[in-house]
Design a protein around this motif. Structure first.
Motif, PDB file in Angstrom:
ATOM      1  N   PRO A  37      40.726  54.995  30.614  1.00 22.51           N
ATOM      2  CA  PRO A  37      41.671  54.943  31.738  1.00 22.51           C
ATOM      3  C   PRO A  37      42.967  55.683  31.458  1.00 22.51           C
ATOM      4  O   PRO A  37      43.498  56.353  32.335  1.00 22.51           O
ATOM      5  N   ASP A  48      48.236  53.855  38.964  1.00 15.00           N
ATOM      6  CA  ASP A  48      47.861  52.893  39.991  1.00 15.00           C
ATOM      7  C   ASP A  48      47.162  51.735  39.311  1.00 15.00           C
ATOM      8  O   ASP A  48      46.083  51.876  38.754  1.00 15.00           O
ATOM      9  N   ARG A  49      47.807  50.582  39.357  1.00 15.37           N
ATOM     10  CA  ARG A  49      47.297  49.437  38.633  1.00 15.37           C
ATOM     11  C   ARG A  49      45.876  49.107  39.040  1.00 15.37           C
ATOM     12  O   ARG A  49      45.045  48.757  38.239  1.00 15.37           O
ATOM     13  N   TRP A  50      45.595  49.239  40.307  1.00 13.12           N
ATOM     14  CA  TRP A  50      44.299  48.790  40.799  1.00 13.12           C
ATOM     15  C   TRP A  50      43.191  49.747  40.451  1.00 13.12           C
ATOM     16  O   TRP A  50      42.028  49.400  40.508  1.00 13.12           O
ATOM     17  N   ASP A  51      43.528  50.984  40.076  1.00 12.90           N
ATOM     18  CA  ASP A  51      42.505  51.874  39.556  1.00 12.90           C
ATOM     19  C   ASP A  51      41.844  51.214  38.370  1.00 12.90           C
ATOM     20  O   ASP A  51      40.628  51.217  38.218  1.00 12.90           O
ATOM     21  N   ASP A  52      42.687  50.655  37.534  1.00 13.18           N
ATOM     22  CA  ASP A  52      42.198  50.047  36.328  1.00 13.18           C
ATOM     23  C   ASP A  52      41.459  48.752  36.622  1.00 13.18           C
ATOM     24  O   ASP A  52      40.444  48.451  36.025  1.00 13.18           O
ATOM     25  N   VAL A  53      42.010  48.004  37.557  1.00 10.96           N
ATOM     26  CA  VAL A  53      41.393  46.724  37.884  1.00 10.96           C
ATOM     27  C   VAL A  53      40.044  46.940  38.538  1.00 10.96           C
ATOM     28  O   VAL A  53      39.069  46.267  38.243  1.00 10.96           O
ATOM     29  N   LEU A  54      39.985  47.908  39.420  1.00 13.22           N
ATOM     30  CA  LEU A  54      38.762  48.110  40.183  1.00 13.22           C
ATOM     31  C   LEU A  54      37.727  48.902  39.418  1.00 13.22           C
ATOM     32  O   LEU A  54      36.569  48.895  39.760  1.00 13.22           O
ATOM     33  N   GLY A  55      38.177  49.620  38.410  1.00 17.01           N
ATOM     34  CA  GLY A  55      37.228  50.414  37.653  1.00 17.01           C
ATOM     35  C   GLY A  55      37.055  51.784  38.235  1.00 17.01           C
ATOM     36  O   GLY A  55      37.780  52.193  39.146  1.00 17.01           O
ATOM     37  N   ALA A  56      36.081  52.479  37.706  1.00 21.23           N
ATOM     38  CA  ALA A  56      35.888  53.862  38.106  1.00 21.23           C
ATOM     39  C   ALA A  56      35.450  53.934  39.562  1.00 21.23           C
ATOM     40  O   ALA A  56      34.962  52.967  40.137  1.00 21.23           O
ATOM     41  N   ASP A  57      35.662  55.089  40.123  1.00 19.34           N
ATOM     42  CA  ASP A  57      35.306  55.282  41.515  1.00 19.34           C
ATOM     43  C   ASP A  57      33.794  55.215  41.677  1.00 19.34           C
ATOM     44  O   ASP A  57      33.061  55.750  40.853  1.00 19.34           O
ATOM     45  N   PRO A  58      33.305  54.555  42.708  1.00 16.63           N
ATOM     46  CA  PRO A  58      31.850  54.435  42.841  1.00 16.63           C
ATOM     47  C   PRO A  58      31.166  55.773  43.095  1.00 16.63           C
ATOM     48  O   PRO A  58      29.981  55.927  42.817  1.00 16.63           O
TER      49      PRO A  58
END
Lengths: 528, 200
Positions: free
Chosen positions: B195, B173-183
């Motif tokens: 990642p 999922d591209r946005w996993d990387d863009v958004l960073g780790a889960d808060p």
């Protein structure tokens, strides 16, 4: 028609406000609204271009305050052309990014990416439309704040490091910009471009030159011209593909636009032309030599970006109508092509999991469409006829020959060498990433040791965290359709410049003549 | 227009102090530097507004000569607001950096490190050669040392490349990387996120 002028700034900001208020709900609606908003901006840009080309500059005094007091927005041919090209490119990049949004994290992506992206576009539009120095500064700052968000949202440490460089360099250059505005205002008593162009002529030469040098330095940092370009290859490659693409396409060209605007309108006569010419030649050569040395595709493209900024500065340094016209054509071409290359590079990365040229290979067999999508803009960048890069370079070189000075010929020589080296670089990428057979897993780099044998610390922060890299290329992933379609459209847009060469060069030449004449702009702004 | 010397001296001193701080490696110090430098530049803008102490008000009956120029003050106000925003941003970035790496230091660029490494090894090699030429050591051991050096350099470059390539790797999922780790699960300094490993 003048009422349309503020719309490219207002529409994205309005969407941003709405989108932040709605938050991570109504995803489908937000996506549709985001695209609709940018499409509307593009339509407005085209209308502005047609109107500005027919009837001269369109001026709006916001709040009905006249030039010395109020906020003035001006759309002349140059502004409108830049707005149109950037509008088309940003729309395509938005579609590309939406294709990459995963379903699982969709809501969170929506909640910050779309607002930040729209604010970026509002900032870029305001910079193109600004009629005074302070609004130019504000436009820059809006754009920068949005770009900070976009470049550092990633949480991995490489990106944070790259982002720090970008943020610090941008902030420092903003401070220099502010000091330049203060100096100009204290000396001339106004910040409105039209009034400044009249007031500056009465100032002593030293003050004028200092003001010009300060502004040129700031815009040079934004445009990543040679001596102040080191931040760019450092920070751009680590950002996500759509972000890098839109930054590479737009943000540096905003600096070039500001240089063209201030040099022609505020400081006519091109006193610093030799400095500009030296900067242009150095940018071309140093940039492309940097690109030759790279093995990572994104870094390589960043270096070609620095290099090709030199072409636009060359046209500006010539200072003739042909030179500036050539620079404008080249800017339009380069926005499109550089963005397309980064988009294709992002697709390559998404499909094969890396952009490291030593680990890529055989892409032409597994992804022929992707190979074509890379090949066409790459050849355009190198300047192979009949693609748009050739048209831009031809225009610049003809302007250089017409100028005939020693500096102009030196610039032509540098441009030729740069073009050849660009061709070499893109051919190297083609051979390594697409043409050759895929490297075997054994050929991949050996796993790095988790405990490196004490790499020399180059400073207190210079720590390397090494983890085991992947052994072989990742399993290939299918690409989202929307992403592919957006890239295809971007390539077609680049190709369209060839077919629309006559109107494009026509607009560029007319706007160069308008810029050099100066009176249409000044009269339109100062008219009662 | 008269210019206050105090304002100018303050502006110069603040800008100088700020510039020195901006050149440090710690993001928090850089932030301090940008704030101080920003204030210096703001004073410089104010110096353009003429004599101090006169009210910048525009109302009927007041002749313009007795007013201060309000325009630089408006610019300074804008600049202060923008500096406030960037301060918040850089502060957040320093915090994030501390979260990820345990410090807010900005490390060197890998390419710069490569260049520095090459230069360093070249110096060592030339020193060895100079020694051999002076007859202090025999040529064979020099050759062996040089070979060792080359091997070392290649190994380090390979490590660096592997590290750099990691920045380009990302999850499905591209946005996993863009958004960073889960808060919900913030990464600890002992466990730096990778990642591409999460994707397996």
């Amino acid at each position: 028609m003048n009422a349309l002028v503020p719309l490219p700034v207002i529409l994205p900001l309005a969407f941003c406000g709405w989108s932040v208020a709605v938050g991570p709900r109504l995803i489908a609606l937000q996506r549709i609204a985001s695209v609709t908003m940018l499409a509307a901006v593009l339509v407005v840009d085209v209308v502005l271009l047609v109107q500005a080309d027919r009837n001269g500059p369109l001026v709006v005094h916001l709040g009905d305050f006249g030039p010395p007091l109020g906020v003035t927005l001006v759309a002349d041919r140059l502004s409108a052309l830049m707005l149109t090209v950037s509008g088309a490119v940003t729309l395509l990049v938005l579609l590309y990014a939406m294709g990459q949004e995963g379903s699982s994290r969709g809501p969170r992506a929506i909640s910050f990416f779309h607002p930040a992206y729209q604010v970026l576009i509002a900032g870029v539009s305001l910079t193109f439309l600004a009629g005074d120095l302070v609004n130019l500064y504000v436009g820059f700052e809006i754009m920068l704040m949005a770009s900070f968000v976009l470049i550092t949202v990633a949480s991995n440490e490489a990106r944070l490091r790259a982002g720090s460089t970008y943020v610090i360099v941008s902030l420092v250059s903003s401070l220099v910009f502010l000091a330049g505005i203060a100096l100009t205002y204290a000396a001339a008593g106004t910040v409105n471009f039209a009034q400044l162009s009249e007031q500056l002529a009465e100032l002593p030469l030293g003050v004028r030159t200092l003001s010009e040098a300060l502004l040129l330095t700031v815009f040079g940092v934004k445009a990543a011209a040679f001596p102040v370009a080191a931040w760019l290859p450092d920070s751009y490659p680590t950002a996500p593909a759509p972000v890098t693409a839109v930054f590479a396409g737009l943000l540096t060209k905003v600096g070039v636009y500001c240089m063209i605007r201030t040099e022609t309108l505020l400081f006519p006569g091109n006193r610093l032309s030799h400095v500009l010419m030296a900067v242009a030649i150095a940018s071309m050569l140093v940039g492309i030599l940097g690109a030759v040395a790279q093995t990572d595709l994104k870094r390589l493209l960043s270096f070609t970006l620095v290099s090709h900024i030199g072409f636009m500065l060359y046209g500006l340094a010539l200072g003739s109508a042909a030179g500036i016209g050539g620079a404008i054509v080249y800017t339009a071409h380069h926005i499109t092509v550089q963005t397309t290359l980064f988009l294709a590079c992002g697709m390559l990365e998404q499909r094969y999991g890396t952009t490291e040229l030593t680990r890529l290979g055989g892409a032409i067999r597994s992804a022929p469409l992707l190979a074509a999508l890379w090949f066409v803009p790459a050849m355009s960048l190198a300047g192979i006829p009949p693609l748009s890069g050739f048209l831009g370079k031809l225009g610049l070189i003809r302007a250089g020959v017409a100028d005939g000075g020693a500096w102009a010929y030196a610039g032509i020589g540098a441009a030729m060498v740069t073009s050849l080296l660009t061709l070499y670089v893109v051919t190297k990428v083609w051979n390594l990433a697409f043409w050759r057979t895929a490297p075997l897993p054994d050929a991949a780099p050996a796993p790095a040791r988790t405990e490196p044998a004490s790499p020399p610390p180059l400073g207190r922060g210079a720590t390397l965290v090494l983890t085991e890299p992947r052994q072989a290329a990742a399993p290939e992933r299918a690409l989202p359709r929307l992403t592919t379609a957006a890239t295809v459209a971007a390539v077609l847009l680049g190709l369209a410049y060839t077919f629309l060469a006559t109107p494009l060069t026509g607009v560029a030449d007319r706007s160069a003549a308008e810029l050099l004449a100066r009176t249409p702009y000044i009269e339109a702004v100062l008219a009662p | 227009m008269t210019v206050s010397a105090t304002l100018l001296v303050c502006a110069v001193v603040l800008t100088f102090v700020g510039s020195v701080l901006v050149l440090t490696r710690s993001l928090t110090r850089v932030l301090m530097g940008i704030i101080i430098c920003g204030n210096g530049v703001n004073l410089f803008v104010l110096a353009g507004s003429g004599p101090a102490g006169v009210p910048p008000l525009l109302y009927p009956g007041v002749p313009p000569e007795t007013m201060s120029d309000p325009f630089p003050q408006a610019i300074v106000l804008t600049a202060v607001v923008i500096t406030l925003g960037t301060t918040a941003f850089v502060l957040a970035m320093a915090y994030r950096s501390t979260q990820l790496t345990g410090s807010d230091f900005v490390p060197d660029d890998l390419s710069d490190r490569r260049v520095a490494l090459r230069a360093e090894l070249a110096t060592e090699r030339s020193q060895l050669r100079a020694k051999a030429r002076a007859g202090e050591t025999d040529r064979r051991s020099v050759r062996r040392s040089v070979r060792e050096l080359w091997r070392e350099q290649r190994r380090r470059l390979r490590d660096d490349r592997a590290y750099q390539a990691r920045a380009g790797d990302y999850a499905d999922d591209r946005w996993d990387d863009v958004l960073g780790a889960d808060p919900e699960s913030p990464p600890t300094p002992q466990d730096p996120p990778a990642p591409h490993q999460e994707s397996r």
